[in-house]
Design an enzyme around this catalytic site. Structure first.
Site, PDB file in Angstrom:
ATOM      1  N   ASP A 116      -1.107 -59.155  -5.689  1.00 29.28           N
ATOM      2  CA  ASP A 116      -2.501 -58.265  -4.982  1.00 29.28           C
ATOM      3  C   ASP A 116      -2.937 -58.244  -6.713  1.00 29.28           C
ATOM      4  OD1 ASP A 116      -0.413 -56.790  -4.369  1.00 29.28           O
ATOM      5  OD2 ASP A 116      -1.987 -56.364  -3.038  1.00 29.28           O
ATOM      6  N   HIS A 169       3.242 -66.633  -6.432  1.00 31.13           N
ATOM      7  CA  HIS A 169       2.604 -65.986  -5.253  1.00 31.13           C
ATOM      8  C   HIS A 169       1.869 -65.034  -6.259  1.00 31.13           C
ATOM      9  CE1 HIS A 169      -0.586 -64.860  -1.542  1.00 31.13           C
ATOM     10  NE2 HIS A 169      -0.619 -63.675  -1.998  1.00 31.13           N
ATOM     11  N   ASP A 171       8.842 -72.736  -2.741  1.00 27.07           N
ATOM     12  CA  ASP A 171       8.260 -72.554  -3.680  1.00 27.07           C
ATOM     13  C   ASP A 171       7.038 -72.762  -4.189  1.00 27.07           C
ATOM     14  OD1 ASP A 171       7.808 -71.515  -6.440  1.00 27.07           O
ATOM     15  OD2 ASP A 171       8.503 -74.036  -7.422  1.00 27.07           O
ATOM     16  N   GLU A 187       6.373 -64.389  -3.435  1.00 25.45           N
ATOM     17  CA  GLU A 187       5.588 -63.389  -4.073  1.00 25.45           C
ATOM     18  C   GLU A 187       5.944 -62.450  -4.999  1.00 25.45           C
ATOM     19  OE1 GLU A 187       2.512 -61.118  -1.760  1.00 25.45           O
ATOM     20  OE2 GLU A 187       2.089 -59.271  -3.654  1.00 25.45           O
TER      21      GLU A 187
HETATM   22  O1  9MR Z   1       7.224 -55.042   0.607  1.00 25.21           O
HETATM   23  C1  9MR Z   1       6.749 -54.913   1.449  1.00 25.21           C
HETATM   24  C2  9MR Z   1       6.996 -55.897   2.809  1.00 25.21           C
HETATM   25  O2  9MR Z   1       8.361 -54.675   3.330  1.00 25.21           O
HETATM   26  C3  9MR Z   1       6.848 -55.340   3.853  1.00 25.21           C
HETATM   27  O3  9MR Z   1       6.936 -56.007   4.912  1.00 25.21           O
HETATM   28  C4  9MR Z   1       5.027 -56.439   3.997  1.00 25.21           C
HETATM   29  C5  9MR Z   1       4.427 -56.151   5.072  1.00 25.21           C
HETATM   30  O4  9MR Z   1       3.759 -55.054   5.243  1.00 25.21           O
HETATM   31  O5  9MR Z   1       4.263 -55.680   2.409  1.00 25.21           O
HETATM   32  C6  9MR Z   1       4.678 -55.754   1.446  1.00 25.21           C
HETATM   33  O6  9MR Z   1       4.736 -55.179   0.980  1.00 25.21           O
HETATM   34  C7  9MR Z   1       3.316 -56.354  -0.132  1.00 25.21           C
HETATM   35  C8  9MR Z   1       2.211 -54.663   0.119  1.00 25.21           C
HETATM   36  O7  9MR Z   1       1.932 -54.639   1.525  1.00 25.21           O
HETATM   37  C9  9MR Z   1       0.776 -55.037  -0.791  1.00 25.21           C
HETATM   38  N1  9MR Z   1       1.696 -56.000  -1.957  1.00 25.21           N
HETATM   39  C10 9MR Z   1       2.199 -56.901  -2.043  1.00 25.21           C
HETATM   40  C11 9MR Z   1       2.938 -56.961  -1.264  1.00 25.21           C
HETATM   41  C12 9MR Z   1       4.758 -57.522  -1.682  1.00 25.21           C
HETATM   42  O8  9MR Z   1       4.680 -58.318  -0.305  1.00 25.21           O
END
Ligand code: 9MR
Length: 572
Positions: free
Chosen positions: A188, A495, A540, A549
């Site tokens: 993102d 992602h 994938d 991601e």
């Molecule tokens: O790495 C984060 C993971 O530990 C959490 O469980 C998850 C849900 O809250 O979010 C992950 O972090 C994401 C972040 O919120 C937004 N940018 C992408 C991150 C990786 O997925």
């Protein structure tokens, strides 16, 4: 889109081939990889173990002329609860001569190529650091540095709005501030202080523990050759942004800079949604204080530019710490109109410990020592929400380490426990709970072992680090080498908005994908074929934000591990 179509066509062909066996019988199961191994390569003296899923009575290794150079027997079958399957181990560590080889299993038609060389990790280590450059906001990725992944600048962030949750007298709601630079957090396009902190710290640590190597480690970024090592150059791009997230009026730190909803899958320069700084939080202030304080020590003395910056960092750290003391319980709560990553945490004991440790080391002030001792708890594998062990690492790596002997005892004890888990594991891995970002847990476990090795010089840690590399590079239940651009079976549909929307088939290289877990099972719909076994639950596919991601905090320990192993650790 184009990549998706290619992927779908590929899957259809695979399904067709696997659905029709030679006698015309339909088989339901797609064939699993029969050999799971490190696809990046080994140094001559590294331990070399692969896993097999066949009944073969023996395996053979052939050199590039087809001569047999080694033969051995696989171990007994062993099961892993997390993968729901059984594997056997083969050990070809005896092979210690550089060269190209192939591995053959009795009864298999396949032959698997692998390489032994002096520096198998060099390219990967460079790509792992370069991925941060590719994720930079607010500047173009020039062809000279980005090659086919060059792109225009995105998200200048020179016009960012103070969100209602962050408003106060000095900066009422809607105040416009500038908060330029830094990296996109992940796939993102937002920027989050909590996650930026552990990431920036880890890159600085990668420099600090491996200086003579890192001084000459260059990755072709615009700053290369400016007299500052590239790991520091890259870390500074984010550190300077982090500073803009501190409110100069009170020292508080905004939790994140974000759009209200995630941007669509478009290139960075096509995005134009309004961006906001959202809520000051205690976690953001403490993580910020810790990172700034650590940065002040690393930067002090590098050169005149960074010495100046070092003072600014320590000053910023003091202000954030003071704000946190005045606002000790402000947990981040996602406002109802904001829908992006929360990085919320209800237990800040470890954040207090980390910040107090870094402040103590930078200032020698006994008040911080008292504070850190009161927040101590036993070590754990670091994540964005479990940062206490970062403080322990800083303390034990410092000139004040003799004051913390009991911490060192706990630390080595904990890492030894990881080694015990690994010794019993069918997959030779010390992580047996697959969280979101499970691959970063493996990489961070490796980071803990690197520090344990530095503290004790015990070979067992070095051997164990190889297991983490092997896991990440293919010896795992999916058979994928989890770093984009590396290995024979490598993620193609990550992602990651730029990778998904540029015109290049290959994803941006050097990214460690999050990896298998079962935390969210429906990100690609309910029938995406995800395994219900956590260690196999990976696809994938672009839609799989929970497994495919990429994220800056996942890549930073990969940089640390691969640079230090490339430097010297695995060589003898
Ligand atoms: O790495 C984060 C993971 O530990 C959490 O469980 C998850 C849900 O809250 O979010 C992950 O972090 C994401 C972040 O919120 C937004 N940018 C992408 C991150 C990786 O997925």
């Amino acid at each position: 889109m184009k990549k998706n179509l290619i992927h779908i066509a590929y899957l259809l062909i695979l399904i067709f081939i696997s659905a029709c066996s030679s006698d015309g019988k339909v088989e339901n199961q797609v064939m699993e990889d029969e050999l799971l191994f490190n696809q990046v390569g080994y140094t001559p003296h590294a331990a070399k173990k692969a896993l097999i899923r066949t009944n073969s009575g023996f395996f053979k290794v052939l050199d590039s002329d087809g001569n047999k150079v080694l033969e051995g027997k696989p171990s007994e079958w062993q099961t892993w609860e997390e993968s729901g399957d059984s594997v056997r181990s083969i050990d070809f560590s005896e092979l210690n001569k550089a060269g190209n080889y192939s591995l053959q299993l009795e009864g298999s038609k396949q032959s698997y190529a692998f390489t032994i060389s002096d520096r198998p990790l060099e390219e990967l280590a460079k790509a792992a650091l370069k991925s941060f450059y590719f994720n930079r906001t607010a500047m173009p990725i020039e062809p000279a540095f980005g090659g086919k992944w060059s792109r225009p600048a995105g998200h200048p962030d020179n016009e960012v709005y103070v969100h209602a949750s962050a408003a106060d007298q000095n900066r009422p709601e809607g105040t416009v501030i500038s908060s330029q630079g830094g990296w996109y957090d992940a796939g993102d396009y937002n920027k989050y202080i909590v996650n930026s902190s552990i990431t920036t710290y880890t890159l600085l640590l990668a420099y600090q523990i491996n200086q003579s190597y890192a001084d000459n480690f260059t990755i072709a970024i615009p700053e290369t050759g400016n007299g500052i090592p590239d790991i520091i150059n890259e870390a500074l791009y984010n550190l300077r942004w982090m500073m803009t997230m501190q409110d100069p009026n009170d020292g508080g730190v905004y939790h994140k800079l974000t759009t209200k909803r995630f941007d669509d899958f478009i290139m960075p320069h096509q995005a134009s949604k309004k961006r906001f700084v959202v809520q000051k939080s205690t976690a953001a202030a403490l993580d910020f204080a810790a990172t700034m304080s650590y940065a002040s020590r690393v930067l002090g003395g590098l050169n005149s530019e960074t010495t100046e910056l070092s003072r600014t960092c320590l000053d910023a750290a003091h202000k954030a710490w003071t704000w946190a003391k005045q606002h000790p319980d402000i947990l981040y709560e996602q406002p109802s109109d904001i829908h992006t990553g929360a990085y919320d945490d209800v237990n800040l004991k470890d954040e207090w410990f980390w910040a107090a440790s870094e402040m103590y080391l930078s200032t020698g002030d006994l008040g911080f020592l008292k504070s850190l001792n009161s927040f101590y708890s036993t070590p754990e594998v670091p994540t964005w929400k479990k940062v206490g062990t970062l403080g322990v690492i800083s303390l034990l790596s410092s000139s004040k380490s003799s004051e913390f002997e009991s911490y060192q005892f706990d630390y080595l004890n904990y890492v030894d426990k990881l080694l015990e888990i690994e010794a019993k594991s069918a997959y030779h891995t010390c992580i047996d709970t697959m969280a979101w970002g499970s691959n970063s847990d493996i990489a961070n476990a490796g980071l803990l072992k690197v520090i344990a090795y530095k503290l004790s010089e015990a070979d067992k840690y070095k051997i164990s680090i190889q297991n983490d590399l092997d896991y990440l590079f293919g010896r795992n239940a999916t058979g994928y080498c989890f770093v984009t651009g590396f290995g024979d079976k490598s993620p193609m549909n990550i992602h990651h908005r730029p990778s998904a929307t540029d015109d290049v088939v290959e994803p941006v290289p050097g990214f460690l994908i999050g990896g298998p877990n079962t935390v969210v099972m429906d990100d690609c719909g309910s029938d995406s074929g995800r395994s219900s076994f956590p260690a196999k639950s990976y696809i994938d596919a672009e839609c799989s934000f929970s497994t495919n991601e990429i994220a800056i905090n996942w890549n930073a320990p990969l940089v640390l591990l691969t640079t230090i192993c490339d430097a010297y650790d695995m060589k003898d």
